[in-house]
Design an enzyme around this catalytic site. Structure first.
Site, mmCIF file in Angstrom:
data_model
loop_
_atom_site.group_PDB
_atom_site.id
_atom_site.type_symbol
_atom_site.label_atom_id
_atom_site.label_comp_id
_atom_site.label_asym_id
_atom_site.label_seq_id
_atom_site.Cartn_x
_atom_site.Cartn_y
_atom_site.Cartn_z
ATOM 1 N N HIS A 73 58.429 40.159 40.361
ATOM 2 C CA HIS A 73 56.771 39.778 40.048
ATOM 3 C C HIS A 73 56.456 38.918 41.253
ATOM 4 O O HIS A 73 56.799 37.638 41.160
ATOM 5 C CB HIS A 73 56.697 39.347 38.747
ATOM 6 C CG HIS A 73 55.309 38.830 38.444
ATOM 7 N ND1 HIS A 73 54.459 39.810 38.121
ATOM 8 C CD2 HIS A 73 54.805 37.779 38.422
ATOM 9 C CE1 HIS A 73 53.070 39.028 37.948
ATOM 10 N NE2 HIS A 73 53.543 37.959 38.232
ATOM 11 N N HIS A 75 52.659 38.242 43.932
ATOM 12 C CA HIS A 75 51.321 38.606 44.186
ATOM 13 C C HIS A 75 51.368 38.529 45.916
ATOM 14 O O HIS A 75 51.002 37.381 46.122
ATOM 15 C CB HIS A 75 50.390 37.660 43.634
ATOM 16 C CG HIS A 75 50.312 37.343 42.182
ATOM 17 N ND1 HIS A 75 49.287 38.460 41.613
ATOM 18 C CD2 HIS A 75 51.065 37.007 41.043
ATOM 19 C CE1 HIS A 75 49.494 38.202 40.040
ATOM 20 N NE2 HIS A 75 50.579 37.406 39.804
ATOM 21 N N GLU A 149 46.231 45.723 39.673
ATOM 22 C CA GLU A 149 45.583 44.855 38.418
ATOM 23 C C GLU A 149 44.490 45.394 38.125
ATOM 24 O O GLU A 149 43.306 45.416 38.914
ATOM 25 C CB GLU A 149 45.643 43.409 39.252
ATOM 26 C CG GLU A 149 45.604 42.102 38.054
ATOM 27 C CD GLU A 149 45.571 40.872 38.883
ATOM 28 O OE1 GLU A 149 46.428 40.319 38.181
ATOM 29 O OE2 GLU A 149 44.958 40.535 39.757
ATOM 30 N N HIS A 188 45.820 42.718 33.468
ATOM 31 C CA HIS A 188 45.993 41.154 33.810
ATOM 32 C C HIS A 188 46.715 40.508 32.597
ATOM 33 O O HIS A 188 47.788 40.060 32.782
ATOM 34 C CB HIS A 188 44.647 40.723 34.134
ATOM 35 C CG HIS A 188 44.868 39.411 34.646
ATOM 36 N ND1 HIS A 188 44.066 38.337 34.239
ATOM 37 C CD2 HIS A 188 45.807 38.972 35.458
ATOM 38 C CE1 HIS A 188 44.346 37.392 34.806
ATOM 39 N NE2 HIS A 188 45.739 37.264 35.652
ATOM 40 N N HIS A 215 50.754 40.021 32.023
ATOM 41 C CA HIS A 215 51.021 38.580 32.129
ATOM 42 C C HIS A 215 50.786 38.178 30.682
ATOM 43 O O HIS A 215 49.801 38.082 30.435
ATOM 44 C CB HIS A 215 50.075 37.968 33.079
ATOM 45 C CG HIS A 215 50.067 38.061 34.753
ATOM 46 N ND1 HIS A 215 49.491 39.303 34.951
ATOM 47 C CD2 HIS A 215 50.594 37.199 35.628
ATOM 48 C CE1 HIS A 215 49.556 39.435 36.352
ATOM 49 N NE2 HIS A 215 50.444 38.349 36.629
ATOM 50 N N GLU A 218 51.937 32.458 29.163
ATOM 51 C CA GLU A 218 52.158 31.778 30.332
ATOM 52 C C GLU A 218 52.046 30.311 30.151
ATOM 53 O O GLU A 218 52.874 29.439 30.224
ATOM 54 C CB GLU A 218 51.270 32.253 31.724
ATOM 55 C CG GLU A 218 51.712 31.394 32.940
ATOM 56 C CD GLU A 218 51.063 31.558 34.318
ATOM 57 O OE1 GLU A 218 51.533 31.406 35.295
ATOM 58 O OE2 GLU A 218 50.137 32.478 34.277
ATOM 59 N N ASP A 329 56.371 34.752 41.321
ATOM 60 C CA ASP A 329 54.881 34.814 41.370
ATOM 61 C C ASP A 329 54.328 34.663 42.747
ATOM 62 O O ASP A 329 55.175 34.971 43.701
ATOM 63 C CB ASP A 329 54.596 33.538 40.315
ATOM 64 C CG ASP A 329 53.239 34.042 39.578
ATOM 65 O OD1 ASP A 329 52.440 34.644 40.121
ATOM 66 O OD2 ASP A 329 53.166 33.597 38.251
#
Length: 389
Positions: A73, A75, A149, A188, A215, A218, A329
């Site tokens: 995972h 970005h 996303e 998302h 996600h 979190e 991340d």
């Protein structure tokens, strides 16, 4: 990776380490690999290998010997961001929003170049900029999943958002290549994607065999939002002109026993076995639901610590039979794209957890999450220096 004696004959080398994971089983500690003429001759316990290969020259290779880990995972589009460790509600405006001009295709390509340079075994990337998807799918040096996303909290806009998303996904799937990146979907979060859109996206993905990442849980404020319909997370959402009440987003009233995981389960989302990312602030019931559904989980230890989100309950998830993988991340919250850094950080964060569990998660867990076959270190296979972490 062999030594030469004075007579010119090549002698095998015994490479030792703290943790050996061959891609099969649960790993070994300590471990060793015998390499002869660039080929793996044996793996296993160092004492056994010493007895079987008494002439092998021995040296410590490193802390870990294993196939390259998977960044399950990340970005990549934020790879040009500057890293800053800040509390969650400061990090969003002061980092994500403040550096938004650095986000997009250039960052994606730079991040992808970094993963290739690191020799990463695979990737699960969240694609925010639509123009980055074709560029990623064209790369021949990455494997795994590029998850597009999607956000959309307004129920009345769900059908149009889904139509546009489906049109894009179907076009991108024609760009997929055997052995390359696959297209996936990432609704998302349970609070930024309305209930109708969440169901449309996940039912479509299940029907088409598209991998999904979401996600979930979190930050503690997310669980507060589902319990009360209020709190700092909702205050932040309202500033972004979200619906008047949180109940409009999720299609039901918040409740003291409602959690993001339970909401997704009762909505039918978990039936499609999406990968759930973060999962820090969860209850025993949440973990049991995830285990029953067979959903894998990706944890990002450094990001969670840097944003003060809490600590992922690894042992409890393992007890629930949940497959765990590791991700970084974004560079902005995780500091780097190297999953080996996550393993090193996790070894300090979980001193009582068997380090073989962490290495297995980075390799086998990551490969399973991204739908990739797990490489193996076995007799007769070529030795690769990337196996030493």
């Amino acid at each position: 990776m062999t030594a030469s004696n004075p007579s010119g004959l090549h002698l095998p080398e015994l490479l030792t380490c703290d943790v050996l994971f061959t891609g099969v089983g649960g790993g070994q500690s300590p471990g060793g690999v015998v390499v002869a003429n660039g080929v793996i001759a044996a793996t296993g316990d160092p004492e056994t290998l010493r007895a079987s290969y008494p002439h092998a020259r021995e040296r410590r290779a490193g802390a870990i010997i294993a196939p390259p880990p998977v960044n399950a995972h990340t970005h990549l589009d934020m790879s040009a961001y500057d890293f800053r460790a800040l509390p969650y509600f400061r990090w969003i405006p002061e980092v994500v929003v403040a550096q938004s001009a650095k986000r997009g295709l250039a960052g994606t390509q730079a991040g992808a170049d970094t993963l290739a340079r690191l020799g990463t075994g695979g990737v699960g990337d969240i694609v925010w900029a639509p123009d980055a998807m074709p560029a990623l799918l064209a790369r021949e040096d990455l494997r795994g999943v590029a998850y597009f996303e999607v956000l959309g909290p307004f129920p009345e806009a769900a059908d149009e958002t889904f139509r546009q998303t489906r049109e894009r996904v179907e076009g991108w799937r024609r760009l997929e290549r055997p052995g390359g990146l696959r297209v996936g979907l990432s609704p998302h979060t349970p609070f930024t994607v309305g209930h109708r859109l969440m169901r449309l996206l996940t039912e479509y993905a299940a029907g088409e065999g598209l991998p999904v990442q979401i996600h979930v849980a979190e930050h503690p404020s997310e669980t507060e939002l589902f319990r009360t319909g209020a709190g700092p997370l909702w205050d932040a959402m309202r500033r972004l002109r979200y619906p008047a009440a949180f109940s409009e987003v999720i299609g039901r009233d918040p409740a003291p026993d409602l959690t993001p995981v339970r909401y997704l389960d009762e909505l039918g989302v978990l039936a499609g076995r999406p990968t759930l990312v973060h999962m820090v602030n969860v209850t025993p019931d949440d973990m049991a639901r995830v285990g029953r559904a067979g959903c894998p989980v990706v944890t990002c230890p450094r990001s969670n610590a840097h944003l003060e989100c809490g600590t992922f309950p690894w042992s409890a998830f393992a007890a629930a039979g949940v497959e765990v993988a590791l991700g970084t991340d974004s560079v902005a919250s995780g500091e780097s794209l190297d999953v080996r850094g996550e393993v090193a950080f996790a070894r300090r964060l979980y001193p009582d957890l068997d380090p073989r569990v962490l290495v297995r998660a980075a390799v086998k867990g990551g490969h399973r999450v991204t739908g990739l076959p797990t490489p193996t270190l076995r007799r007769g296979e070529a030795w690769d220096a990337r196996y030493v972490w």
